[in-house]
Design an enzyme around this catalytic site. Sequence first.
Site, PDB file in Angstrom:
ATOM      1  CD  GLU A 321      -2.554  -1.523   2.720  1.00 55.74           C
ATOM      2  OE1 GLU A 321      -2.218  -0.817   3.386  1.00 55.74           O
ATOM      3  OE2 GLU A 321      -3.122  -2.437   2.570  1.00 55.74           O
ATOM      4  CB  CYS A 417      -8.134   1.322   8.776  1.00 57.06           C
ATOM      5  SG  CYS A 417      -7.574   1.594   7.001  1.00 57.06           S
TER       6      CYS A 417
END
Lengths: 647, 647
Positions: A321, A417
């Site tokens: 990521e 998240c």
Amino acid sequence: MKSEIVITDQFWTKYTKLIRKEMIPYQWDVLHDRAGISIDKERDDHGIPSEKSNAIENLKIAAGQKKGNHYGWLFQDSDVYKWLESAANSYALNPDDNLLDMMNEVAQLIEEAQDEDGYLSTYYQIERPDLRFKRLFESHELYCAGHLIEASVAHFKATGSKKLINVSEKFVNCISEHFGPEEGKINGADGHQEIELALVKLYEVTGKKEYVDLSSWFLKIRGQDPDFYTKQLIDNKKKGLSTGPIPHINTKYHQAHQPVLDQEEAVGHAVRLVYMAAAMAEVASIHNDEKMFAAARKIWDNIVKKRLYITGGIGSTVHGEAFTFDYDLPNDTMYCETCASIGLLFFAKAMMKNEIDVEYAEIMERTLYNNIISGMALDGKHFFYVNPLEVDPKASKNDPGKSHVKPTRPSWFGCACCPPNVARTLTSLNHYISDVVDENLYIHMYQDFIGSFDMNNQTVSVSMTTDLPYNGYTKVKVSDVSKRFRLMLRLPAWIKNYELNNTDIVYQEEEGYLSIDIDSDQTIEINFELPVLEWRSHPSVKNNLDKVAVQRGPFVYCLEEEDNGSELHLLSLVDMASPEEKTDSILGDFVVLKGKAERRLKDASWKNFLYQSELKLDSKKQEVIFIPYHLWANRSKGEMIVWINKK
Amino acid sequence: MKSEIVITDQFWTKYTKLIRKEMIPYQWDVLHDRAGISIDKERDDHGIPSEKSNAIENLKIAAGQKKGNHYGWLFQDSDVYKWLESAANSYALNPDDNLLDMMNEVAQLIEEAQDEDGYLSTYYQIERPDLRFKRLFESHELYCAGHLIEASVAHFKATGSKKLINVSEKFVNCISEHFGPEEGKINGADGHQEIELALVKLYEVTGKKEYVDLSSWFLKIRGQDPDFYTKQLIDNKKKGLSTGPIPHINTKYHQAHQPVLDQEEAVGHAVRLVYMAAAMAEVASIHNDEKMFAAARKIWDNIVKKRLYITGGIGSTVHGEAFTFDYDLPNDTMYCETCASIGLLFFAKAMMKNEIDVEYAEIMERTLYNNIISGMALDGKHFFYVNPLEVDPKASKNDPGKSHVKPTRPSWFGCACCPPNVARTLTSLNHYISDVVDENLYIHMYQDFIGSFDMNNQTVSVSMTTDLPYNGYTKVKVSDVSKRFRLMLRLPAWIKNYELNNTDIVYQEEEGYLSIDIDSDQTIEINFELPVLEWRSHPSVKNNLDKVAVQRGPFVYCLEEEDNGSELHLLSLVDMASPEEKTDSILGDFVVLKGKAERRLKDASWKNFLYQSELKLDSKKQEVIFIPYHLWANRSKGEMIVWINKK
């Protein structure tokens, strides 16, 4: 007294209402594992926990109220903390007894889950107390501590209760006893930066400077010994605390490959990088630490000049990521995590505490109006982690390298998240509107708001009503003026012209702001002209050559298959028409952009050949319809592009 | 007597010499773990065994000559078998006592490593005899058996020794005792197809039809029960043979998601797919199995019309080294494994045994002259697994999604499948030149060769001398003609015109071949005109729109940074100049292509901005230099592209 701002803007209160009415109750149910919640995986990875949340259950087990095992990610606790922060922010905007009860219930549970010595991290409490603070590369213990602190601060500000501030301070004391330069203490930082930002917030409500010092220490110890994480693992093995091979740790992923002050590029996991950089900017402004600020500015420049998507997204690859390299901005394999853009917003705002630069405001706006709100569907119940600039549902389904690029927003994620991060951010937008520096009141954002600003021994009231983000008419009313000050209104980069209705006002342009001398109550009316902009990318951005991205006002636009047919890559833009206001049953009120385009045609010969020589493609004319990027994927599933061919 | 062909072509004997002089001795050292061999990883994956080969050592341990553990992949044995097959092929071309000794040494060791019951797979023999044939999704036991059989056949043909044929037949007997439709036998096939092809070869030298029947059974049992592999694992667990979670098995990866005869698309791991499809075509031709042939043809059409790179590469993604979906042919993230193109060559050749279609010959040639020989450096010591159509060394280094795309050929791989596969293929090219069908002699490939062909109760001699692949003059000498037959010379798709020097010859064009009636000894001279072709992709291939690939003769061309500067994506081709012969100290003799192009310029304003609106890029003229694709990456490390912008 400090500045107070209440946002009254329709565009934004629509979001805070969704968060209040849909998202907070929805996540409450998720955290409690109530029936009927379907949880999706972020991508094809059978190792991702996704059956349930178990987050409240984990806390109950840690508190001794239940028996059982921990379930979920090592950072599962942070889901609860982020929910609480969102709930507290929302409560501050719209107090509600039911929500207060929910918050109090959670606060009580958190307090009960905390260990005697202040420690709190349910995975390690339940499963491996012997490994506390001993696997920092992945443990997320201080990451969770950071979110606990942020929730505590929000909870305190919204309710006045110090219950969780006490829990946080107790935990920070525990951390201080274990970490630091002294002999026998741990000389390293958490693999996921977050506590650094949180400690600054804890300082802001407690006034305790040592929290900023600890934050600064965590920032500066990072990367001093690039082998720190591996050494911890070797040590665990020596002590018989773990078995099996020592995993390879990519320290760049954690921004722990070299001392933070020496880092010149944005590398590794994008969320971690911007959380770290935001903390660097915060600490630099409090400590007046010029080296720290210079390092943060280098990272900022690298992002903004070389590694930023036009939508305000960051993170060019799903692998880690992460950032990749300069000008590498693929539109269809990127990550552009919602949380990373939120972190970039934090970073920009924190930089502004060191120096006013209109670029910070521009990036705050770009990321907020595009990559961040794209993270949430218009129903408030579906969310994107990944915000692509080009989507083909066939590719998402059949190319494992794009399995993370969802063509529609899933209802919830195993790793939850982003949704609560969006919620806590959109319920605290008042932080991003303005800054007061000496006798200057900077207004960065154009939203309807009512504010009072403490400056230079006076408190002035300023309210804004504006037709933005869709139209340019804006009114700023200044009252309660007792002393001269300068009102600095940002001149957005996306306007062509502006006109002040009041001919008697003395103003000048100053580094991206309209500087107006105010010495008495005043109402300023401005008309911004909003052209349709066609952006070109830096020529080194390979995949955007001979393409444009369309923007009007703060919104980047996109094309969806629903409006334009499939195979969007066959379209070439010729020119744009005038904007039109539109009301859509799903998308609501917005300004649609239309254009003339050509569509390349596949003649019949292509049925039998994959390649042909000496052949030109014919084209036909087609109208193309652009909608604001953040509205995409609210209707039928289909292709989407931001960058369209244009010669 | 069958047809015999000896290739005398300079272009190809250069490769067989490299294989003989460099590669076979080099791999011999690798297999024996001699010092000084550096082994590279295919990609960033810390789970890939890469410290050493240990392949000979494993066999010695299995043979009881040494003590120790197995090291390497489950299919490590196949490295030895593929070395042996290459060595045998090379020996057949150039007998050499030293090589014979090496082969005999290995053959002896293989015989000694075989178990009493015929079983042979060193991992399972050394480590887990209790799991024989019980983890077929990944065990590669029958895959290794297949390579053993192929090596045995090559060894027998080259040396006349039946030593390894006996080992193979003993192993096949063992397999037949364990697999089959009968009660108590295993009803499934190996996760990696290969034995199916090998059994046909074993039939060809032994005449035993049951080997073809077993091959057909393996093909037909595949995918009948998509849960077969998982059921094996569950069964192992029940029996206490394994612990831990049952891994998720992607049956499409193994082409085991549905019965093979029902499969209509090329899916999953590309090498497995083409090995399977080649076996289907072989079995179909022997069994005259029309359904099997129809299924193979569907897969063929799907590849060739929708999933084939212009270089003859297949496999659009590194994830599972697999096919993705129609028209998805990214140039910079693909796999295009050398072995997969070799499998495609096998597949094409096997299809030709069912029907003559010039398309099969075209694909054989395309893949051989481009993606296959690209797999080997001009020094014979460096190899590509992955053959990209676009490379940027910065991306290979910094984008984990492209870590498999090497900008230079590594010296050896931990998983050493491609180099020996290239070697065994290039030493057996005589198989691909021709086909005899009734009284027709088809010549598919243009290479210097001397051949004798058994047909229609006569043996004719045909020899070819040609200036191809670089120039078009070709002479075909036919002698020993006693009966009338038809010489069918392929008319390559890449010629513009051709002219026969002999005005008295009767010929006609027939489905891609030049059909010439031959009733006496004859020498035919043809001049093929080789234009520079500019290919366009199907418009649904997103990334190739407004781009061309240049080809002349059988060679696809590419642009390298060394000749054209960096940022090759900024170039746009205007037009091509006439071909020029060239001699280069590294690249040797070849035809270089030059063209006029424009290079987009980055003006100074781009130093400070990632995006700018209302801006056109200037261009300057530049000469561009194309070299044959297979020659790339033999000079300095740099960018490379096959597809260049052209309006």
